[in-house]
Design a protein around this motif. Sequence first.
Motif, PDB file in Angstrom:
ATOM      1  N   HIS A   8       5.010  11.640   5.002  1.00  0.00           N
ATOM      2  CA  HIS A   8       4.551  10.901   4.170  1.00  0.00           C
ATOM      3  C   HIS A   8       2.503  11.761   3.222  1.00  0.00           C
ATOM      4  O   HIS A   8       2.977  11.663   2.220  1.00  0.00           O
ATOM      5  N   GLU A   9       2.796  12.916   4.205  1.00  0.00           N
ATOM      6  CA  GLU A   9       2.017  14.741   3.434  1.00  0.00           C
ATOM      7  C   GLU A   9       2.511  14.314   2.164  1.00  0.00           C
ATOM      8  O   GLU A   9       2.300  14.961   0.891  1.00  0.00           O
ATOM      9  N   HIS A  60       1.697  11.709  -1.133  1.00  0.00           N
ATOM     10  CA  HIS A  60       0.775  12.021  -1.121  1.00  0.00           C
ATOM     11  C   HIS A  60       1.304  12.957  -2.831  1.00  0.00           C
ATOM     12  O   HIS A  60      -0.025  12.846  -3.518  1.00  0.00           O
ATOM     13  N   HIS A  67      -7.923  10.207   1.695  1.00  0.00           N
ATOM     14  CA  HIS A  67      -7.687  10.207   3.787  1.00  0.00           C
ATOM     15  C   HIS A  67      -7.634  11.068   3.769  1.00  0.00           C
ATOM     16  O   HIS A  67      -7.574  12.279   3.885  1.00  0.00           O
ATOM     17  N   SER A  83      -5.013  11.136   7.559  1.00  0.00           N
ATOM     18  CA  SER A  83      -3.818  10.262   7.600  1.00  0.00           C
ATOM     19  C   SER A  83      -4.160  10.209   9.197  1.00  0.00           C
ATOM     20  O   SER A  83      -3.241  11.559  10.102  1.00  0.00           O
ATOM     21  N   GLU A 107      -1.671   4.402   1.535  1.00  0.00           N
ATOM     22  CA  GLU A 107      -1.371   4.909   2.485  1.00  0.00           C
ATOM     23  C   GLU A 107       0.403   4.128   2.425  1.00  0.00           C
ATOM     24  O   GLU A 107       1.148   5.000   2.951  1.00  0.00           O
ATOM     25  N   ALA A 146       2.170   5.791   0.110  1.00  0.00           N
ATOM     26  CA  ALA A 146       3.107   7.480   0.967  1.00  0.00           C
ATOM     27  C   ALA A 146       4.232   6.856   1.747  1.00  0.00           C
ATOM     28  O   ALA A 146       4.603   7.721   2.322  1.00  0.00           O
TER      29      ALA A 146
HETATM   30 ZN   LIG Z   1      -1.799   9.838   3.875  1.00  0.00          ZN
END
Ligand SMILES: [Zn+2]
Length: 247
Positions: A65-66, A69, A86, A88, A99, A102
Amino acid sequence: MDYFPEGVVDPATIADCSDVSYNYGNYRDYFDGVLEYEDGRFHIYLNTHGAFEPSIPRMRFTFAHELGHYFIDEHRNALKKGKSLHTSFYKLQRKNIVELEADFFASCLLMPEVRFKELATSKKFDFSLVELLKNSFQTSISATLFRMIELDTYPFMVVVSEANRIKYHWRTEDFPYKYFVEHGTGKLPVLTAAGDFFNHGEEYADTEEVEVSGWFNSYKDDYRGITLYEKCIYQTSLGRVISILWQ
Ligand SMILES: [Zn+2]
């Protein structure tokens, strides 16, 4: 991205091959992961609080997920301009578009479409198929189910219930049932395997066969005598039951 033509996708390898550094640390319950831009460099902080090891599916998803970004241009450019995206937190469903983007990136990264579809359609749909996918891609049960819904590999539905109420539900386009018995109230239908847990404390180790009419209503179709399969996953520490429904 084809770093892993055969094996399990490793977010750390992708970070190593890109210009992103990372570290694992105990940041108590401040965040699961966060991508920061500092002194012209990107860095991902990953939180091991709660005995989260790098290899567990949740941590892998947070890492992916990161990376999302970082690899999504709008996100990376916003960070470069000093805007904050954000911090997360990992949740089943998120509303923030940044979000969701991602999360989608993470889902595609960890469960590449072609390989995922190939394996997901290699045998008959039942819970052992979900486990096979989950183990092959080293992803959590919910991330795996979500990807199966997204790629519509078989008609089925996922219902997440908490405190005897339906919290979330996802279905493939072609799953034939739509309206819950308690439609509009958010109440979990009583005559279901999940209902047995909340009403009687009963847990089923196996897949149960339940009446379609226990779960669903219809104004035009007669569901009498029609059954479907329900497999419950009990996440008792969260007070949550995940029901997988299919025929
Ligand atoms: Zn995030």
